[in-house]
Motif scaffolding. Structure first.
Motif, PDB file in Angstrom:
ATOM      1  N   ASP A 219      72.491  18.377  23.530  1.00  0.00           N
ATOM      2  CA  ASP A 219      73.481  18.132  24.573  1.00  0.00           C
ATOM      3  C   ASP A 219      74.879  18.122  23.968  1.00  0.00           C
ATOM      4  O   ASP A 219      75.453  17.070  23.685  1.00  0.00           O
ATOM      5  N   ASP A 223      76.907  15.355  28.508  1.00  0.00           N
ATOM      6  CA  ASP A 223      76.778  14.974  29.916  1.00  0.00           C
ATOM      7  C   ASP A 223      75.405  14.398  30.258  1.00  0.00           C
ATOM      8  O   ASP A 223      75.129  14.088  31.417  1.00  0.00           O
ATOM      9  N   SER A 227      71.949  22.254  29.286  1.00  0.00           N
ATOM     10  CA  SER A 227      72.149  23.471  30.072  1.00  0.00           C
ATOM     11  C   SER A 227      71.392  24.627  29.436  1.00  0.00           C
ATOM     12  O   SER A 227      70.860  24.510  28.324  1.00  0.00           O
ATOM     13  N   LEU A 228      71.348  25.765  30.122  1.00  0.00           N
ATOM     14  CA  LEU A 228      70.691  26.948  29.566  1.00  0.00           C
ATOM     15  C   LEU A 228      71.364  27.369  28.270  1.00  0.00           C
ATOM     16  O   LEU A 228      70.694  27.726  27.287  1.00  0.00           O
ATOM     17  N   GLU A 229      72.702  27.323  28.247  1.00  0.00           N
ATOM     18  CA  GLU A 229      73.432  27.708  27.035  1.00  0.00           C
ATOM     19  C   GLU A 229      73.076  26.778  25.872  1.00  0.00           C
ATOM     20  O   GLU A 229      72.871  27.226  24.742  1.00  0.00           O
ATOM     21  N   GLU A 230      72.993  25.489  26.164  1.00  0.00           N
ATOM     22  CA  GLU A 230      72.627  24.527  25.121  1.00  0.00           C
ATOM     23  C   GLU A 230      71.169  24.709  24.713  1.00  0.00           C
ATOM     24  O   GLU A 230      70.804  24.535  23.543  1.00  0.00           O
ATOM     25  N   ASP A 260      62.772  23.631  33.937  1.00  0.00           N
ATOM     26  CA  ASP A 260      63.737  23.189  34.944  1.00  0.00           C
ATOM     27  C   ASP A 260      63.029  23.034  36.292  1.00  0.00           C
ATOM     28  O   ASP A 260      63.160  23.866  37.189  1.00  0.00           O
ATOM     29  N   ASP A 264      67.949  22.946  39.086  1.00  0.00           N
ATOM     30  CA  ASP A 264      69.396  22.700  39.134  1.00  0.00           C
ATOM     31  C   ASP A 264      70.147  23.325  37.964  1.00  0.00           C
ATOM     32  O   ASP A 264      71.340  23.093  37.787  1.00  0.00           O
ATOM     33  N   GLY A 265      69.433  24.124  37.150  1.00  0.00           N
ATOM     34  CA  GLY A 265      70.104  24.833  36.074  1.00  0.00           C
ATOM     35  C   GLY A 265      70.318  24.037  34.811  1.00  0.00           C
ATOM     36  O   GLY A 265      71.018  24.487  33.896  1.00  0.00           O
ATOM     37  N   GLN A 266      69.738  22.850  34.733  1.00  0.00           N
ATOM     38  CA  GLN A 266      69.854  22.028  33.542  1.00  0.00           C
ATOM     39  C   GLN A 266      68.614  21.157  33.412  1.00  0.00           C
ATOM     40  O   GLN A 266      67.888  20.931  34.376  1.00  0.00           O
TER      41      GLN A 266
END
Length: 337
Positions: A219, A223, A227-230, A260, A264-266
């Protein structure tokens, strides 16, 4: 700052200490990578485990038996002893005693086997780490067994060298996990606490620690979600490439469809746990389905003792016998147990 319980030196001695830092860093990273490989090696998606869609029994033996030594040892037993041991395991898998092994029974047995051997391996390590035999592994004993000396990092002082700092972070996380596993407040870990320390993902008491560690690692924006990037880490798409490499597509698919759950994308903490902790139940069910598909000669979706004995080699290389390990372990094949 203290290291190995001695102050850092300068000049020539500093180089020696730095060499020890670096050597131990790569040693630890090797352990981490090895553990990560073993953590995922049960996955049926492994290219080596399933070659061209076919189950690779040779990989099973090499990956989980450390070569074919155990399997070969079993084949050296006389046929009557082989069958006797195998029947002992079959009898225990057959929970309702109806003479058939169902998918549910095989799956349950595999999960039980996973837990048994994790616990047994942890107990064996406990004996090795508990050098004075007092029934408790102290943090000092753990260090001495792992590194041949006691290591003491200052928690508040970062090191300039990247490799040294990386090792410091790993060591401090180990110390935090060690302290979190100590539930009774008595300095050091008893055998149950040591098992929790070795396998925190298996213990409810350690769940928060596992999640916090994963968030700390992945993370990046703090937050409380991944996320997908993380999730993908340091991956950066080649600007000249028309599409992402296949492994990225696979990971994206897993993120969306496997982890997921709320879409919600995270990944929230609960979803994060499903990613970082192996799904032994799913693994066991998949292997149970595979075993039945391969051995079920009359296609009634259950196995008889005769079907299993006729397909001895396949059952030997299955997780249902922990790749032959159970056939060497009296705890599993002895009728009276």
């Amino acid at each position: 700052m203290g290291f190995f319980s001695i102050p850092c030196q300068t000049g020539r001695e500093s180089t020696s200490v730095k060499t020890m830092y670096t050597s131990m860093y790569f040693f630890i990273m090797g352990i981490v990578l090895c553990a990560s490989h073993l953590h995922h090696s049960h996955s049926p998606d492994s290219e080596e485990h399933y070659m061209d869609g076919d189950h690779n029994t040779k990989y099973d033996r090499e990956a989980f038996l450390g070569g074919e030594e155990d399997a070969e040892e079993f084949t050296k037993l006389n046929p009557d002893e082989q069958i006797r041991r195998l029947k002992g395991v079959i009898k225990k898998i057959d929970l309702d005693g109806d003479g058939f092994l169902t998918e549910a029974e095989i799956s349950y047995w595999i999960q039980k086997s996973f837990k048994h051997y994790k616990d047994e391996d942890a107990k064996q390590q406990f004996i090795e780490y508990n050098r004075d035999g007092d029934g408790v592994v102290t943090w000092e004993e753990y260090n001495i067994q792992m590194y041949d000396r006691f290591i003491d990092f200052d928690e508040n002082i970062a090191l300039d060298d990247y490799e040294e700092e990386s090792f410091r972070q790993i060591h401090l996380k180990d110390k935090k996990r060690f302290e979190h596993a100590d539930r009774d407040g008595v300095p050091g870990l008893n055998v149950t606490e040591f098992t929790d320390f070795e396998h925190p993902e298996e213990t409810e008491h350690m769940t928060d620690f596992v999640i916090d560690g994963a968030l700390e690692e992945h993370d990046k924006d703090g937050d409380g979600f991944v996320s997908l990037e993380e999730f993908l880490g340091d991956y950066r798409r080649d600007p000249e490439a028309k599409e992402d490499p296949e492994w990225i597509l696979v990971e994206k698919d897993r993120f969306v469809n496997d982890y997921d759950k709320d879409g919600d994308g995270q990944l929230n903490p609960e979803e994060l746990l499903s990613w970082i902790v192996p799904n032994n139940e799913g693994i066991a069910q998949e292997e149970a389905v595979h075993v039945i598909e391969e051995i079920d000669m009359d296609e009634d979706n259950r196995l008889t003792e005769a079907e299993i004995i006729e397909n001895l080699d396949l059952f030997l290389t299955s997780e249902a016998t922990d790749f032959g390990r159970q056939l060497h372990d009296e705890h599993f094949y002895h009728d009276e147990l």
